[in-house]
Each structure stands twice: as C-alpha cells, then as structure tokens.
Design a protein around this motif. Structure first.
Motif, short mmCIF file in Angstrom:
data_model
loop_
_atom_site.label_atom_id
_atom_site.label_comp_id
_atom_site.label_asym_id
_atom_site.label_seq_id
_atom_site.Cartn_x
_atom_site.Cartn_y
_atom_site.Cartn_z
N ASN A 50 14.82 52.79 3.88
CA ASN A 50 15.21 54.02 4.55
C ASN A 50 16.56 53.87 5.22
N THR A 109 12.04 59.88 4.14
CA THR A 109 12.57 59.96 5.50
C THR A 109 13.68 61.01 5.61
N TRP A 141 10.21 62.16 9.58
CA TRP A 141 10.64 60.88 10.14
C TRP A 141 11.51 61.17 11.35
N TRP A 151 11.83 54.66 15.39
CA TRP A 151 11.59 55.65 14.36
C TRP A 151 10.13 55.63 13.93
N TRP A 192 6.71 58.44 12.01
CA TRP A 192 6.29 59.72 11.42
C TRP A 192 5.64 60.61 12.48
#
Length: 493
Positions: free
Chosen positions: A308, A346, A479, A486, A488
């Motif tokens: 990501n 993301t 995200w 970081w 969800w």
C-alpha cells in the motif's frame, strides 16, 4: 568405494524410495527428474555444492536441490567492487535511494520475512551486511537462496522498454538479474510449481491440479500482444520482498518491472491473454507463470508482505494471488492475513465527490501521510491535492482495468472483497460522462476511459458489457489514518 560409483548407487536407491504427495513414484519416471549434480546454473548464476546432490527443476524452470547441502561457491562471486562506476541520478522529487558504496555486488540472501533490507547490492540504502549470505553456506531444507548479478553501470535498459515511452526506456536499478534455488527435504513431484521464495513454509502446488475449465474463451479484441514477449516478461522470479519505494532502484531489470504501474500493466495483459479463445497449448505457459507469481506473493503475504505504498508503486499484487487460488481450486491461497493490504483497495472508497461521483480515489502516502481530496472542489485543492490528482490519472486505474475485467469473468468480485475497486474502474472506463455539466470549467481528464495498453482497452470495450453478474463482497471499507496509525473503517456505500 569410488565417489562416482557411490553417487550412482545413491541415485538408484533414492529413485526407488522417494515419494510424493498422494502416492509413490518409481525410478523410471524420476531418473531424469532427479539427477545428482555438483552445480546448477540459471540466468548466468551458478551454484556449486561441496559434493553432488539430487537436483531438478520445477515446472517453471527454477532449480531445486535435496538438502541439507553445502553451497561452496556462487558465480558471479559475491563481494566488494574494485571501483564504483555508477552514475547515480537524483529524481524529480530530489530523491534517490542509492549511494556510492563498493561493499557488495552480486549478493545472495535467504528471505525469511518481508521487510526493508536486503543483501544483494550495497549501493541501495536498504543494504544490510547481516542479510548477505556468507560462503560456505549450509543450505537447509525449506529455505530458498536468492542470488543476483549486479549491474556494473547505471542507467540500464528497462526490462519492458518496448512498452514504455522514451523518457522511461532506461532505469536506475542496481540489480541485473536474480535466480532462486530452493532446498527441499525430498524430491518434489515432476509437475510441482516452485514454492514461495520467502519464509520457511514451502508448500508444493502442482500443475496437474490447474482448473483449466475455469478460463472463459473470449474472442480477441484489438491486437493480441506477443505471446513470446509476454512469457519472457513472466519467466524469471519477481523479487518483491522490499516493502518500500526503494525497490524501484533495486530490483533486477532483466527480471521484472521496477514500478507498480508497469507491474500491474503486465499482470493485466497476461490475465486477459489467458482468457482468450486460443488453444490451451498457446496459453498454458503464461497461465502457469501467472499462477507462480500468485504463489510467490501469497508466500510474501504470509511473512509480513503488504503493498500500500503511495503514488503508483504497489499495484498489481492482489490479483495473481486470487488467480492462483481459483486456478488451483485452493481456497487457502486466498485466505490472507489482515496485515496484507493492497494498493488497489487502500486507494478506493465510497463517498461524495465534488462533481457528484460516488466512488473516489485517494493517495494515502507520498513524502508523508496524505488526506482525501476528491470531496473538495478543484479550486480548493492545495499542492498535494493536485499531486494526488496527477497520480490518479497517470499511474493507477489505467493499469488496473485488465485485472478487474479478468476478475469479473472468473467471478471473483466477492473473493476480492473490496467492491469500491470495481466500481471505481467503472467510473474510470465509462465512455459517456453523466457528470459533464457538474464539472463546469474543470473538464474530465483525458486519461479516463482508456488504458496505456490498446489490447486491454479493446477487451474492456468488447467484453465488459457481457461480463457475468455475480455476488459482491458487501463489505465496504475505507483505509483511514487514525492519529499516526493507518487502518480500515466501515465505509457504507
């Protein structure tokens, strides 16, 4: 007893006694599959053992050896360079991950975890001496030895220069090529794929288990890319265990693309080519290569791999894993740890954008954490908002369309488990613009509706309308940055 006679007797004895998953296979089938050798070579790299060992090749051509075995020599020899002739350039961000350093060239390493360091070439800032293999090496079973050849000068021709525009046909990467030697405790089946090069788990998947009937037979649209070139693109291992943009200036230019946009472009092209209505023999090699890519990526995900990174660095890693799971009828391959997050997921989410769009794109990180911007009117965009929009249009969806279409035809939307990715591709590729009036004086970017690869664009136009309806994941997530972390959060559509 003379060593030659002893080796012959050992090979005959082993041929009668070795077993494989699901049963025993005898000497007639395996005398050529498992051969005593004191050295093996691939892509200009040679591994030499202290004495003959049972060796052979996986279905993808990579070498295995029955161990433990002592590696006493690797050619080209790893070690310091006499002089450093690299012409290191600073990129347009005033960055480079490279430095003049002669300590290591042609290095080797055993990758137990995905991470931020490597032992191949000391010009990369990711180099750590502790990662570089020292000889002689006692190579144990369930270990994979990755060896490399370094480039002596920079820049070098891009691996896929024929697909690139002029200013990107050369790249600044310090590795030229790499090959993988896998050590096992017994002879694998003749049709085994190479197990993942990362970690100590070496599951053996077999070509006989490929579910060829899963592949639809789509009529070609546009000009089909060269099968020979596509097979060459996927022939060698793609070294993908460095979790940083710095791999762009590290990974071998004769093995793989060094940027996520091209990584995803190649995966998109291959994924659609194997769906074509052509004889199985024509697409068999490319299909097996794409499955092998998925096996490697699944192995990396199991030992901490995630993709990501911001901008366009990390695209293209998710679909090969799911493709391998489907084609091998192995649901476990699609069961990934929560740590394995992917670029395409993301960067896409549901919301309300400035001209009324309901599925949006974000750049999550690039020289620092970045915040969503598509909700704001372009007149309010700050510097990094404009930069994010530049990356949206240059480096992401234009490379994703092929895999999204392939996933639809293999009925994998639910398996993918991020509906916003597919809805965003619908927004990107839609030819008519229902939001034209709402855009006002900020017109739709010209990059939308198409891809960098005419074959992918033509296949989307021809086959997206007939793609099978299927169940969606129904698990919308975004995200987000919470404090300095970081993660969800729920993202209702």
């Amino acid at each position: 007893m003379p060593s030659a006679i002893r080796c012959t007797l050992l090979l005959l004895l082993f041929s009668f006694s070795c077993t494989k998953s699901g049963g025993t296979y005898g000497p007639k089938a395996d005398q050529k599959h498992a051969v005593l050798r004191q050295e093996v070579s691939q892509y200009g790299i040679t591994w030499t053992f202290d004495k003959p060992a049972l060796t052979g090749q996986f279905v993808t051509g990579d070498w295995w050896v029955v161990g433990p075995v002592q590696v006493v020599k690797i050619t080209p020899e790893p070690g310091p360079a006499a002089v450093d002739t690299s012409a290191i350039r600073i990129n347009h961000w005033n960055d480079t991950s490279l430095k003049p350093d002669t300590r290591m060239r042609n290095g080797s390493m055993i990758v137990l975890k995905a991470g931020y360091s490597q032992g191949y070439d000391s010009r990369s800032g990711s180099f750590r001496e502790k990662d570089a293999v020292q000889l002689p090496l006692e190579l144990a079973p369930n270990r994979s030895l990755i060896s490399s050849i370094s480039n002596t000068t920079l820049p070098v021709d891009h691996f896929i220069k024929d697909l690139m525009w002029d200013n990107e046909k050369q790249c600044q990467v310090v590795m030229k090529t790499a090959a993988v030697l896998t050590c096992l405790d017994q002879v694998p089946p003749r049709d085994a794929f190479r197990p993942p090069y990362a970690g100590t788990e070496k599951p053996l998947f077999r070509a006989q288990d490929v579910q060829w009937e899963q592949l639809p037979r789509l009529q070609p649209a546009g000009e089909i890319p060269s099968w020979t070139e596509a097979e060459r693109y996927f022939q060698r291992p793609w070294i993908d265990h460095i979790l940083s943009w710095s791999q762009q200036e590290l990974v071998p230019n004769e093995n793989q693309p060094n940027y996520g946009r091209e990584y995803a472009r190649l995966v998109s092209l291959a994924s659609l080519m194997v769906l074509l209505d052509v004889p199985r023999a024509r697409k068999e090699k490319l299909t097996l290569q794409l499955i092998q890519r998925g096996i490697d990526l699944h192995g990396l995900a199991r030992v901490g791999g995630y993709w990501n990174e911001g901008g366009g660095h990390s695209s293209g890693r998710k679909w090969p894993i799911l493709f391998a799971s489907i084609m091998l009828n192995n649901p476990e391959l699609a069961q990934l740890p929560e740590t394995a997050v992917f670029h395409e997921d993301t960067q896409t989410y549901y919301g309300t954008g400035w001209f009324g769009q309901k599925v949006l794109w974000q750049m999550i990180i690039h020289h620092g954490n970045r915040t969503p911007y598509e909700e704001k009117h372009p007149s309010q965009w700050e510097k990094w908002d404009k930069t994010s929009e530049g990356y949206r249009t240059c480096c992401n969806a234009s490379a994703w369309a092929g895999t999204a279409l392939a996933a639809r035809y293999l009925k994998a939307i639910k398996l993918w488990n991020h509906d916003a990715h597919f809805d965003y591709l619908e927004r990107w590729m839609r030819e008519n613009d229902p939001y034209a009036d709402a855009r006002g004086t900020y017109p739709r970017p010209k990059a939308e509706t198409t891809t960098y690869d005419p074959f992918v664009t033509a296949m989307w136009r021809a086959h997206r309308p007939q793609a099978p309806a299927q169940e969606r994941a129904g698990n919308p997530r975004k995200w987000v940055l919470r404090g300095n972390q970081w993660g969800w959060e729920a993202n209702p559509q």
